[in-house]
Design a protein around this motif. Sequence first.
Motif, PDB file in Angstrom:
ATOM      1  N   LYS A  34     107.161  18.948  60.302  1.00  0.00           N
ATOM      2  CA  LYS A  34     106.256  18.004  60.953  1.00  0.00           C
ATOM      3  C   LYS A  34     106.977  16.712  61.314  1.00  0.00           C
ATOM      4  O   LYS A  34     106.780  16.143  62.397  1.00  0.00           O
ATOM      5  CB  LYS A  34     105.082  17.707  60.023  1.00  0.00           C
ATOM      6  N   ALA A  35     107.845  16.238  60.408  1.00  0.00           N
ATOM      7  CA  ALA A  35     108.582  15.008  60.651  1.00  0.00           C
ATOM      8  C   ALA A  35     109.526  15.149  61.844  1.00  0.00           C
ATOM      9  O   ALA A  35     109.635  14.242  62.675  1.00  0.00           O
ATOM     10  CB  ALA A  35     109.362  14.613  59.398  1.00  0.00           C
ATOM     11  N   ILE A  36     110.189  16.300  61.946  1.00  0.00           N
ATOM     12  CA  ILE A  36     111.095  16.549  63.073  1.00  0.00           C
ATOM     13  C   ILE A  36     110.311  16.621  64.374  1.00  0.00           C
ATOM     14  O   ILE A  36     110.748  16.121  65.412  1.00  0.00           O
ATOM     15  CB  ILE A  36     111.899  17.856  62.839  1.00  0.00           C
ATOM     16  N   GLN A  37     109.124  17.220  64.331  1.00  0.00           N
ATOM     17  CA  GLN A  37     108.275  17.312  65.514  1.00  0.00           C
ATOM     18  C   GLN A  37     107.898  15.919  66.019  1.00  0.00           C
ATOM     19  O   GLN A  37     107.805  15.683  67.229  1.00  0.00           O
ATOM     20  CB  GLN A  37     107.023  18.121  65.177  1.00  0.00           C
ATOM     21  N   ALA A  39     109.645  12.906  65.325  1.00  0.00           N
ATOM     22  CA  ALA A  39     110.762  12.000  65.595  1.00  0.00           C
ATOM     23  C   ALA A  39     111.932  12.636  66.318  1.00  0.00           C
ATOM     24  O   ALA A  39     112.778  11.918  66.857  1.00  0.00           O
ATOM     25  CB  ALA A  39     111.255  11.390  64.277  1.00  0.00           C
ATOM     26  N   GLY A  40     112.016  13.973  66.339  1.00  0.00           N
ATOM     27  CA  GLY A  40     113.201  14.600  66.906  1.00  0.00           C
ATOM     28  C   GLY A  40     114.412  14.316  66.033  1.00  0.00           C
ATOM     29  O   GLY A  40     114.282  14.066  64.828  1.00  0.00           O
ATOM     30  N   PRO A  41     115.612  14.291  66.606  1.00  0.00           N
ATOM     31  CA  PRO A  41     116.832  14.046  65.811  1.00  0.00           C
ATOM     32  C   PRO A  41     116.860  12.691  65.112  1.00  0.00           C
ATOM     33  O   PRO A  41     117.588  12.517  64.135  1.00  0.00           O
ATOM     34  CB  PRO A  41     117.949  14.147  66.860  1.00  0.00           C
ATOM     35  N   SER A  42     116.055  11.730  65.578  1.00  0.00           N
ATOM     36  CA  SER A  42     116.043  10.419  64.923  1.00  0.00           C
ATOM     37  C   SER A  42     115.496  10.498  63.503  1.00  0.00           C
ATOM     38  O   SER A  42     115.586   9.528  62.738  1.00  0.00           O
ATOM     39  CB  SER A  42     115.215   9.417  65.735  1.00  0.00           C
ATOM     40  N   ILE A  43     114.947  11.652  63.130  1.00  0.00           N
ATOM     41  CA  ILE A  43     114.473  11.838  61.771  1.00  0.00           C
ATOM     42  C   ILE A  43     115.595  11.614  60.771  1.00  0.00           C
ATOM     43  O   ILE A  43     115.365  11.221  59.618  1.00  0.00           O
ATOM     44  CB  ILE A  43     113.864  13.259  61.599  1.00  0.00           C
ATOM     45  N   ILE A  44     116.834  11.853  61.183  1.00  0.00           N
ATOM     46  CA  ILE A  44     117.998  11.620  60.319  1.00  0.00           C
ATOM     47  C   ILE A  44     118.025  10.170  59.850  1.00  0.00           C
ATOM     48  O   ILE A  44     118.269   9.874  58.677  1.00  0.00           O
ATOM     49  CB  ILE A  44     119.300  11.983  61.058  1.00  0.00           C
ATOM     50  N   PHE A  45     117.762   9.233  60.776  1.00  0.00           N
ATOM     51  CA  PHE A  45     117.773   7.811  60.438  1.00  0.00           C
ATOM     52  C   PHE A  45     116.586   7.451  59.545  1.00  0.00           C
ATOM     53  O   PHE A  45     116.699   6.575  58.677  1.00  0.00           O
ATOM     54  CB  PHE A  45     117.776   6.965  61.704  1.00  0.00           C
ATOM     55  N   ALA A  46     115.446   8.122  59.756  1.00  0.00           N
ATOM     56  CA  ALA A  46     114.273   7.860  58.916  1.00  0.00           C
ATOM     57  C   ALA A  46     114.564   8.250  57.467  1.00  0.00           C
ATOM     58  O   ALA A  46     114.257   7.499  56.525  1.00  0.00           O
ATOM     59  CB  ALA A  46     113.061   8.619  59.442  1.00  0.00           C
ATOM     60  N   TYR A  47     115.189   9.433  57.269  1.00  0.00           N
ATOM     61  CA  TYR A  47     115.555   9.853  55.916  1.00  0.00           C
ATOM     62  C   TYR A  47     116.571   8.893  55.310  1.00  0.00           C
ATOM     63  O   TYR A  47     116.520   8.579  54.113  1.00  0.00           O
ATOM     64  CB  TYR A  47     116.128  11.277  55.933  1.00  0.00           C
ATOM     65  N   ILE A 255     121.737  24.024  64.503  1.00  0.00           N
ATOM     66  CA  ILE A 255     121.447  25.440  64.721  1.00  0.00           C
ATOM     67  C   ILE A 255     120.282  25.598  65.696  1.00  0.00           C
ATOM     68  O   ILE A 255     120.319  26.433  66.604  1.00  0.00           O
ATOM     69  CB  ILE A 255     121.123  26.134  63.381  1.00  0.00           C
ATOM     70  N   ASN A 256     119.247  24.783  65.509  1.00  0.00           N
ATOM     71  CA  ASN A 256     118.051  24.862  66.353  1.00  0.00           C
ATOM     72  C   ASN A 256     117.859  23.549  67.096  1.00  0.00           C
ATOM     73  O   ASN A 256     117.784  22.504  66.456  1.00  0.00           O
ATOM     74  CB  ASN A 256     116.782  25.074  65.507  1.00  0.00           C
ATOM     75  N   PRO A 257     117.750  23.566  68.410  1.00  0.00           N
ATOM     76  CA  PRO A 257     117.281  22.360  69.099  1.00  0.00           C
ATOM     77  C   PRO A 257     115.929  21.957  68.489  1.00  0.00           C
ATOM     78  O   PRO A 257     115.108  22.819  68.178  1.00  0.00           O
ATOM     79  CB  PRO A 257     117.130  22.814  70.545  1.00  0.00           C
ATOM     80  N   TRP A 258     115.702  20.667  68.311  1.00  0.00           N
ATOM     81  CA  TRP A 258     114.482  20.224  67.622  1.00  0.00           C
ATOM     82  C   TRP A 258     113.215  20.724  68.320  1.00  0.00           C
ATOM     83  O   TRP A 258     112.178  20.905  67.673  1.00  0.00           O
ATOM     84  CB  TRP A 258     114.460  18.694  67.516  1.00  0.00           C
ATOM     85  N   THR A 259     113.334  21.003  69.625  1.00  0.00           N
ATOM     86  CA  THR A 259     112.181  21.488  70.387  1.00  0.00           C
ATOM     87  C   THR A 259     111.759  22.892  69.976  1.00  0.00           C
ATOM     88  O   THR A 259     110.642  23.335  70.288  1.00  0.00           O
ATOM     89  CB  THR A 259     112.507  21.482  71.888  1.00  0.00           C
ATOM     90  N   GLU A 260     112.643  23.627  69.279  1.00  0.00           N
ATOM     91  CA  GLU A 260     112.340  24.993  68.851  1.00  0.00           C
ATOM     92  C   GLU A 260     111.591  25.039  67.521  1.00  0.00           C
ATOM     93  O   GLU A 260     111.108  26.096  67.118  1.00  0.00           O
ATOM     94  CB  GLU A 260     113.639  25.794  68.705  1.00  0.00           C
ATOM     95  N   LEU A 261     111.512  23.896  66.833  1.00  0.00           N
ATOM     96  CA  LEU A 261     110.904  23.867  65.502  1.00  0.00           C
ATOM     97  C   LEU A 261     109.422  23.522  65.595  1.00  0.00           C
ATOM     98  O   LEU A 261     109.032  22.613  66.316  1.00  0.00           O
ATOM     99  CB  LEU A 261     111.630  22.852  64.612  1.00  0.00           C
ATOM    100  N   ASN A 262     108.632  24.243  64.830  1.00  0.00           N
ATOM    101  CA  ASN A 262     107.181  24.071  64.830  1.00  0.00           C
ATOM    102  C   ASN A 262     106.765  23.328  63.571  1.00  0.00           C
ATOM    103  O   ASN A 262     107.162  23.701  62.468  1.00  0.00           O
ATOM    104  CB  ASN A 262     106.504  25.450  64.874  1.00  0.00           C
ATOM    105  N   GLY A 263     105.964  22.281  63.721  1.00  0.00           N
ATOM    106  CA  GLY A 263     105.539  21.498  62.576  1.00  0.00           C
ATOM    107  C   GLY A 263     104.686  22.266  61.588  1.00  0.00           C
ATOM    108  O   GLY A 263     104.526  21.852  60.440  1.00  0.00           O
TER     109      GLY A 263
END
Length: 447
Positions: A34-37, A39-47, A255-263
């Motif tokens: 859900k978090a990746i959905q 923020a996208g890759p910026s989730i790295i900075f949130a963590y 491995i997965n573009p963030w757009t491929e991940l489902n929250g």
Amino acid sequence: MAQQELKRDLANRHVQLIAIGGTIGTGLFLGSGKAIQLAGPSIIFAYLIIGIAVFFIMRALGELLLSKAGYQSFTDIAEDYLGPRAAFVTGWTYWFCWIMIAMADIIAVGVYVRYWFDVPQWIPAIICLLILLGFNLLTVKLFGELEFWFALIKVITILFLIAVGVVLLVIGFKTDAGTVTIQNLWEHGGIFPNGISGFLLSFQMVLFAFVGVELVGVTAAETANPKKNIPSAINKIPLRILFFYIGSIIILLCINPWTELNGAESPFVKTFSLVGIPIAAGIINFVVLTSAASACNSGLFSTSRILFNLSKTDQAPENFKKLNKNHVPGNALLVSTIVVSVGALLSKLIPEQAFGIVSTISAICFIWVWGVILICHIKYKKTRPELHAKSTFKAPFTPFINYAVLTLFGVILIIMLFASETRPALLLTPLWFVLLYVMYSLRRKSM
């Protein structure tokens, strides 16, 4: 009659793995989707931001715990620096936090077992709860052993994911979603594909992923050598955050573009499926099941010790401070278990909203608890400079960093007010503090 002292039966390996278990949980295995959905890759900075904040909270807690031999938890610290009312509110709020977490996780256990067996959800939930209760009633060492093995399963899973991901990166492996490459981090809308708003909205879910890390402080009364083991566990938190959280998220997004991940599903399940492991869903379901059981196990441990300490300071019924022959607060443990079992009822009454509401309320209450730790440390340094001067485990960059983290928490609460998914829980949570105020006032009048 059992001696009314908790037994110091947790060895260094138990404390270290409890610390790891506190920083790896369902927030990473499930909530990260859900978090990746959002923020996208910026989730790295949130963590990274929340992880740094958590480390400084733990350093403040560590210094406070070791400043006085009689401290058994941060409720004792709140009593010293903020008074009995703050200790009462903080102690019961921390109990409430873990009750909410344990409720959510025991519901999840029932859901995960249904992946293999078609049984009513409440049956495996209650069976798991009774098993955990049995282990916790015996000895604190059994709690430590359970957490040791639960945490080990989590660690092995993430190590496997990272190792597989590195190999796939090196060979340029092709999955159904495309080539495994580090460029997936920025080639699908950039690092901030949903803008700053998406990045900020992810903070609540990321914060929830870290709740429980302070459990290493609750174990202070039952570790064999707190002056050695507590600093060791706390100082390793940054490395664990960098490796287990940020490392695994980077690998997932390569491995997965963030757009491929489902929250709605675990990104770990998706990843193992894409790399061609046919039993991936079953493997991850088992890992998530043990993670949920681990969180519930920690919940039963912490809530019983909180009630024990509250009872010792006359802030809870006297029966809660009675220990059984194994030096375990059995009455407190039984009451907490009964309350946690209400989670099964909640899942039946409000199945769609139950988990979201209790997890959000838990995160809000943890902000209170962590905030109290930071404020106590500010007062400690100001009013007892002689203790700070001789401390062998000084918290760095204080008091500036304390104020900075408190400001961050204020910003997160404001963000939650504007998010439709978290607003109801944020508006409901003050009722808990009103209830505690009334309870404390009635208690004072009866004394």
